[in-house]
Design a protein around this motif. Sequence first.
Motif, PDB file in Angstrom:
ATOM      1  N   PRO A  67     -34.636  16.976 -21.803  1.00 59.76           N
ATOM      2  CA  PRO A  67     -35.394  17.076 -20.550  1.00 59.76           C
ATOM      3  C   PRO A  67     -36.847  17.511 -20.755  1.00 59.76           C
ATOM      4  O   PRO A  67     -37.747  17.030 -20.051  1.00 59.76           O
ATOM      5  CB  PRO A  67     -34.607  18.102 -19.722  1.00 59.76           C
ATOM      6  N   VAL A  94     -30.061  19.554 -13.675  1.00 58.34           N
ATOM      7  CA  VAL A  94     -30.703  18.368 -14.262  1.00 58.34           C
ATOM      8  C   VAL A  94     -30.675  18.471 -15.791  1.00 58.34           C
ATOM      9  O   VAL A  94     -30.296  17.527 -16.491  1.00 58.34           O
ATOM     10  CB  VAL A  94     -32.163  18.235 -13.762  1.00 58.34           C
ATOM     11  N   THR A  98     -39.157   7.853 -18.715  1.00 57.63           N
ATOM     12  CA  THR A  98     -38.338   9.061 -18.950  1.00 57.63           C
ATOM     13  C   THR A  98     -38.384   9.402 -20.445  1.00 57.63           C
ATOM     14  O   THR A  98     -39.321   8.979 -21.135  1.00 57.63           O
ATOM     15  CB  THR A  98     -36.883   8.822 -18.479  1.00 57.63           C
ATOM     16  N   ASP A  99     -37.400  10.144 -20.920  1.00 55.74           N
ATOM     17  CA  ASP A  99     -37.329  10.438 -22.359  1.00 55.74           C
ATOM     18  C   ASP A  99     -37.201   9.101 -23.122  1.00 55.74           C
ATOM     19  O   ASP A  99     -36.193   8.400 -22.966  1.00 55.74           O
ATOM     20  CB  ASP A  99     -36.100  11.339 -22.599  1.00 55.74           C
ATOM     21  N   ARG A 129     -33.941   8.143 -24.856  1.00 52.01           N
ATOM     22  CA  ARG A 129     -32.704   7.924 -24.100  1.00 52.01           C
ATOM     23  C   ARG A 129     -32.656   6.459 -23.674  1.00 52.01           C
ATOM     24  O   ARG A 129     -33.126   6.078 -22.606  1.00 52.01           O
ATOM     25  CB  ARG A 129     -32.682   8.853 -22.884  1.00 52.01           C
ATOM     26  N   CYS A 153     -30.600  10.798 -11.839  1.00 54.36           N
ATOM     27  CA  CYS A 153     -31.518  11.940 -11.928  1.00 54.36           C
ATOM     28  C   CYS A 153     -32.726  11.725 -10.996  1.00 54.36           C
ATOM     29  O   CYS A 153     -33.155  12.627 -10.277  1.00 54.36           O
ATOM     30  CB  CYS A 153     -31.967  12.052 -13.388  1.00 54.36           C
ATOM     31  N   CYS A 183     -28.620  15.988 -18.243  1.00 49.41           N
ATOM     32  CA  CYS A 183     -29.429  15.163 -19.143  1.00 49.41           C
ATOM     33  C   CYS A 183     -28.955  15.342 -20.589  1.00 49.41           C
ATOM     34  O   CYS A 183     -28.676  14.369 -21.284  1.00 49.41           O
ATOM     35  CB  CYS A 183     -30.896  15.557 -18.983  1.00 49.41           C
ATOM     36  N   CYS A 198     -30.456   8.115 -15.882  1.00 49.79           N
ATOM     37  CA  CYS A 198     -31.792   8.484 -15.408  1.00 49.79           C
ATOM     38  C   CYS A 198     -31.988   8.107 -13.937  1.00 49.79           C
ATOM     39  O   CYS A 198     -32.712   8.788 -13.211  1.00 49.79           O
ATOM     40  CB  CYS A 198     -32.864   7.824 -16.275  1.00 49.79           C
ATOM     41  N   CYS A 203     -39.376  14.868 -20.911  1.00 49.59           N
ATOM     42  CA  CYS A 203     -39.317  13.872 -19.833  1.00 49.59           C
ATOM     43  C   CYS A 203     -40.137  14.327 -18.626  1.00 49.59           C
ATOM     44  O   CYS A 203     -39.935  15.427 -18.094  1.00 49.59           O
ATOM     45  CB  CYS A 203     -37.861  13.657 -19.424  1.00 49.59           C
ATOM     46  N   TRP A 208     -25.162  12.092 -16.596  1.00 50.62           N
ATOM     47  CA  TRP A 208     -25.593  11.106 -15.593  1.00 50.62           C
ATOM     48  C   TRP A 208     -26.693  10.233 -16.184  1.00 50.62           C
ATOM     49  O   TRP A 208     -27.245  10.538 -17.256  1.00 50.62           O
ATOM     50  CB  TRP A 208     -26.027  11.764 -14.283  1.00 50.62           C
ATOM     51  N   ILE A 230     -40.004  13.233 -15.635  1.00 51.66           N
ATOM     52  CA  ILE A 230     -39.171  13.357 -14.423  1.00 51.66           C
ATOM     53  C   ILE A 230     -38.624  14.782 -14.312  1.00 51.66           C
ATOM     54  O   ILE A 230     -38.593  15.374 -13.238  1.00 51.66           O
ATOM     55  CB  ILE A 230     -38.010  12.321 -14.460  1.00 51.66           C
ATOM     56  N   TYR A 231     -38.253  15.338 -15.457  1.00 57.64           N
ATOM     57  CA  TYR A 231     -37.747  16.719 -15.461  1.00 57.64           C
ATOM     58  C   TYR A 231     -38.839  17.683 -14.957  1.00 57.64           C
ATOM     59  O   TYR A 231     -38.575  18.581 -14.166  1.00 57.64           O
ATOM     60  CB  TYR A 231     -37.295  17.093 -16.873  1.00 57.64           C
TER      61      TYR A 231
END
Length: 333
Positions: free
Chosen positions: A235, A256, A222-223, A226, A270, A260, A267, A238, A265, A240-241
């Motif tokens: 986001p 999202v 992810t990021d 983070r 997410c 983020c 990851c 990332c 929330w 995932i985004y």
Amino acid sequence: MTPRVFSGIQPSGDLHIGNYLGAVQNWVAIQRQYASVFCIVDYHAITVPYEPADLRTRTREMAISLLAAGIDPEVATLFVQSAVPEHTELAWIFNTITPLGELERQTQFKEKAQRQESVSAGLLNYPVLQAADILLYRAEVVPVGEDQVQHLELSREVARRWNARFAPPDAPFFQEPQPLLTPTRRIMGLDGQAKMSKSLGNTVGLLEPPDDVWAKLRPAVTDPKRIRRTDPGTPEVCNIYHLHRAFNPEQTVEHVAVQCRAAGWGCLDCKRVLFEGMERTLVPIRERAAEIRASPGRIEEVLRGGAAAARAIARETLRSVKHMMGLDAGLLS
Ligand code: SF4
């Protein structure tokens, strides 16, 4: 007349979501808009080391994946390249008019050649076969990702060169195929480092069971900034985004981004929402694949019909090409 579109895909076995979002989803969307010719390019696959039994399985599995993903053999021609020998015959003809230097400059050749101990002439001539694939069907349109534009340019150049040498000046035989840029951008792998690719092991297969998909998503990168659950994220950096954007509606994508940035929330939360979105797309594809597997002879029937339809066009093109080149003294079949 409806313009013809041609596109090919390597027989890499199961499609992964990168193939699906980067190419096949678009094929499904346009298959009724154009006279569509879709080819599983097994002659291209043998330019690198391979096992025959494995290639056979991968080719068949690719056909199942394509049909499950929504390619409709009632409206599109789906076939395997080696079932239409005119591809290699036209490639040989094009080899004779293509300067070596032009092939050596191709970026994909340079990249692939660096990764191999011994480089075959087939790997060098790959774009010539690709030009033959497209021009054999006199396709007006070729859906391409940004990284394939150079190869298409070579096909356009081959068409120009052949026309200049063998066609009357006022009646070019081959049209220069136009690129149709695929709307979804490059899909990065779950490692967030490189384009999604089976050889890099960073993919999610279109037909993988849900538990396996989740097992891959959970640890996906992810990021990198983070680190803690309470860190706000970015986001846009990332992967995932970006996958959310491909699989979830706009409203969810906005949610999202907000969650983020505010560290609302974690990851994992997410990724659960992404998994649900992916499943909405993947469940019906898996179900269609199961139906195809349960229907004996279905794949053979589709591929045999596709090859016959493709061959009818290919023969016609090659007959004209050989006639214009003086290659008909031995009488054409
Ligand atoms: Fe990526 Fe989602 Fe984590 Fe943000 S919350 S860094 S978008 S996985």
